[in-house]
Motif scaffolding. Structure first.
Motif, PDB file in Angstrom:
ATOM      1  N   ASP A 104      -5.847  -2.226  -5.797  1.00 13.84           N
ATOM      2  CA  ASP A 104      -5.733  -0.861  -5.266  1.00 13.84           C
ATOM      3  C   ASP A 104      -4.483  -0.167  -5.790  1.00 13.84           C
ATOM      4  O   ASP A 104      -4.498   1.034  -6.086  1.00 13.84           O
ATOM      5  CB  ASP A 104      -5.711  -0.887  -3.735  1.00 13.84           C
ATOM      6  CG  ASP A 104      -7.048  -1.296  -3.145  1.00 13.84           C
ATOM      7  OD1 ASP A 104      -8.009  -1.435  -3.924  1.00 13.84           O
ATOM      8  OD2 ASP A 104      -7.137  -1.478  -1.923  1.00 13.84           O
ATOM      9  N   GLY A 105      -3.389  -0.937  -5.879  1.00 13.43           N
ATOM     10  CA  GLY A 105      -2.147  -0.328  -6.354  1.00 13.43           C
ATOM     11  C   GLY A 105      -2.240   0.139  -7.787  1.00 13.43           C
ATOM     12  O   GLY A 105      -1.868   1.272  -8.106  1.00 13.43           O
ATOM     13  N   LEU A 106      -2.749  -0.707  -8.681  1.00 12.88           N
ATOM     14  CA  LEU A 106      -2.865  -0.311 -10.087  1.00 12.88           C
ATOM     15  C   LEU A 106      -3.890   0.800 -10.274  1.00 12.88           C
ATOM     16  O   LEU A 106      -3.677   1.737 -11.041  1.00 12.88           O
ATOM     17  CB  LEU A 106      -3.234  -1.524 -10.941  1.00 12.88           C
ATOM     18  CG  LEU A 106      -2.113  -2.545 -11.171  1.00 12.88           C
ATOM     19  CD1 LEU A 106      -2.649  -3.766 -11.895  1.00 12.88           C
ATOM     20  CD2 LEU A 106      -0.964  -1.925 -11.941  1.00 12.88           C
ATOM     21  N   ARG A 107      -5.015   0.700  -9.562  1.00  6.92           N
ATOM     22  CA  ARG A 107      -6.038   1.729  -9.713  1.00  6.92           C
ATOM     23  C   ARG A 107      -5.494   3.101  -9.277  1.00  6.92           C
ATOM     24  O   ARG A 107      -5.669   4.094  -9.980  1.00  6.92           O
ATOM     25  CB  ARG A 107      -7.280   1.372  -8.888  1.00  6.92           C
ATOM     26  CG  ARG A 107      -8.501   2.229  -9.247  1.00  6.92           C
ATOM     27  CD  ARG A 107      -9.615   2.031  -8.240  1.00  6.92           C
ATOM     28  NE  ARG A 107     -10.048   0.646  -8.135  1.00  6.92           N
ATOM     29  CZ  ARG A 107     -10.898   0.061  -8.982  1.00  6.92           C
ATOM     30  NH1 ARG A 107     -11.371   0.741 -10.001  1.00  6.92           N
ATOM     31  NH2 ARG A 107     -11.248  -1.192  -8.800  1.00  6.92           N
ATOM     32  N   ILE A 150       0.756   1.697   0.403  1.00 12.57           N
ATOM     33  CA  ILE A 150       1.139   1.336  -0.957  1.00 12.57           C
ATOM     34  C   ILE A 150       2.059   2.449  -1.457  1.00 12.57           C
ATOM     35  O   ILE A 150       1.707   3.623  -1.401  1.00 12.57           O
ATOM     36  CB  ILE A 150      -0.086   1.201  -1.873  1.00 12.57           C
ATOM     37  CG1 ILE A 150      -0.968   0.028  -1.431  1.00 12.57           C
ATOM     38  CG2 ILE A 150       0.341   1.016  -3.322  1.00 12.57           C
ATOM     39  CD1 ILE A 150      -2.256  -0.095  -2.218  1.00 12.57           C
ATOM     40  N   LYS A 151       3.232   2.072  -1.928  1.00 15.25           N
ATOM     41  CA  LYS A 151       4.179   3.049  -2.456  1.00 15.25           C
ATOM     42  C   LYS A 151       4.358   2.816  -3.952  1.00 15.25           C
ATOM     43  O   LYS A 151       4.524   1.679  -4.386  1.00 15.25           O
ATOM     44  CB  LYS A 151       5.525   2.939  -1.739  1.00 15.25           C
ATOM     45  CG  LYS A 151       5.467   3.271  -0.260  1.00 15.25           C
ATOM     46  CD  LYS A 151       6.846   3.206   0.380  1.00 15.25           C
ATOM     47  CE  LYS A 151       6.786   3.553   1.857  1.00 15.25           C
ATOM     48  NZ  LYS A 151       8.144   3.497   2.489  1.00 15.25           N
ATOM     49  N   GLU A 177       4.950  -1.077  -4.417  1.00 10.27           N
ATOM     50  CA  GLU A 177       5.383  -1.834  -3.245  1.00 10.27           C
ATOM     51  C   GLU A 177       4.275  -1.846  -2.202  1.00 10.27           C
ATOM     52  O   GLU A 177       3.618  -0.833  -1.969  1.00 10.27           O
ATOM     53  CB  GLU A 177       6.645  -1.214  -2.639  1.00 10.27           C
ATOM     54  CG  GLU A 177       7.842  -1.203  -3.586  1.00 10.27           C
ATOM     55  CD  GLU A 177       9.050  -0.533  -2.969  1.00 10.27           C
ATOM     56  OE1 GLU A 177       8.916   0.050  -1.855  1.00 10.27           O
ATOM     57  OE2 GLU A 177      10.140  -0.575  -3.582  1.00 10.27           O
ATOM     58  N   PHE A 178       4.089  -3.012  -1.606  1.00 10.93           N
ATOM     59  CA  PHE A 178       3.064  -3.142  -0.572  1.00 10.93           C
ATOM     60  C   PHE A 178       3.363  -4.368   0.279  1.00 10.93           C
ATOM     61  O   PHE A 178       3.475  -5.484  -0.231  1.00 10.93           O
ATOM     62  CB  PHE A 178       1.669  -3.272  -1.197  1.00 10.93           C
ATOM     63  CG  PHE A 178       0.555  -3.456  -0.199  1.00 10.93           C
ATOM     64  CD1 PHE A 178       0.279  -2.484   0.748  1.00 10.93           C
ATOM     65  CD2 PHE A 178      -0.211  -4.610  -0.201  1.00 10.93           C
ATOM     66  CE1 PHE A 178      -0.745  -2.649   1.669  1.00 10.93           C
ATOM     67  CE2 PHE A 178      -1.237  -4.792   0.708  1.00 10.93           C
ATOM     68  CZ  PHE A 178      -1.502  -3.812   1.647  1.00 10.93           C
TER      69      PHE A 178
END
Length: 218
Positions: free
Chosen positions: A124-127, A178-179, A200-201
């Motif tokens: 989710d973070g990369l997407r 998610i930051k 960051e998560f």
């Protein structure tokens, strides 16, 4: 009849209280940050850029990656191929495949198995980080010289000059955030894109430095 006169000794105290209340009111007003509308011409430029990026179908990238695990950094390299519906990531350490993560029929698979927090941060973070413009029903505003794009569960801060992202927050399951913090833009095969980012998560973080990046917009 004896007329009662106000005690003048009360005036200084009342005046002091009144002055303090005014000062606090002024302070609260001056400290509050007001979001304003983006001028129509700039609003059109922003929406045109988002629509242009919305035509991008897939992204391929090679980047160095640094995890923070138990307070200690772990370095590696990664190859990523991603579209809005698919995700494929291989992470290498010392030249050996350390993790293979991909989505199959909307289900995340990883070899070796990774914790749900790490998978959520990576997938989710990369997407969200790479396809930062992929939003529906967003609103725009300006604040402190930055452009703010707000959509359900997502907020992005853009540089008003370059229209490149500087920060992003993504709400996950209504209780996690998610930051993403972006580096300065770089040029990759005639594509201007952030040169790196930190995600960051849930007390985990990963740092990327992009080496190559290519897009498909058809």
């Amino acid at each position: 009849m004896v007329s009662s006169k106000p005690d003048r000794s009360d005036f200084p105290a009342c005046s002091a209280i009144f002055i303090v209340l005014i000062a606090l009111t002024c302070l609260s007003v001056s400290c509050s940050v007001k979001r304003i509308e983006i001028p129509p011409q700039e609003e059109a430029r922003l929406r045109e850029e988002l629509a242009r990026k919305g035509k991008i179908k897939s992204i391929e990238s090679v980047f160095s990656i640094e995890f923070k695990k138990n307070g200690s950094p772990e370095d590696g390299d990664a190859v990523m191929r991603m579209s809005p519906g698919n995700f494929d990531l291989q992470v290498y350490s010392h030249g050996l495949l350390a993790a293979d993560i991909r989505t199959i029929n909307n289900e995340i698979k990883s070899i070796p198995p990774l914790s749900s927090i790490v998978l959520r941060m990576l997938v989710d973070g990369l997407r969200s980080s790479f396809f930062w413009w992929s939003m529906q029903g967003y609103n725009t505003s300006a604040e402190n010289g930055k452009y703010i794009i707000s959509a359900p569960a997502r907020t992005i801060i853009l540089n008003s000059r370059t229209l490149m992202p500087e920060e992003q927050t993504v709400e996950v399951e209504e209780r996690w955030l998610i930051k993403v913090f972006y580096d300065e833009p770089g040029l990759f095969e005639n594509v201007i894109f952030p040169s790196g980012m930190r995600i960051e998560f849930a007390n985990q973080s990963v740092r990327l430095k992009i080496e190559t990046l290519s897009i498909t917009d058809y």
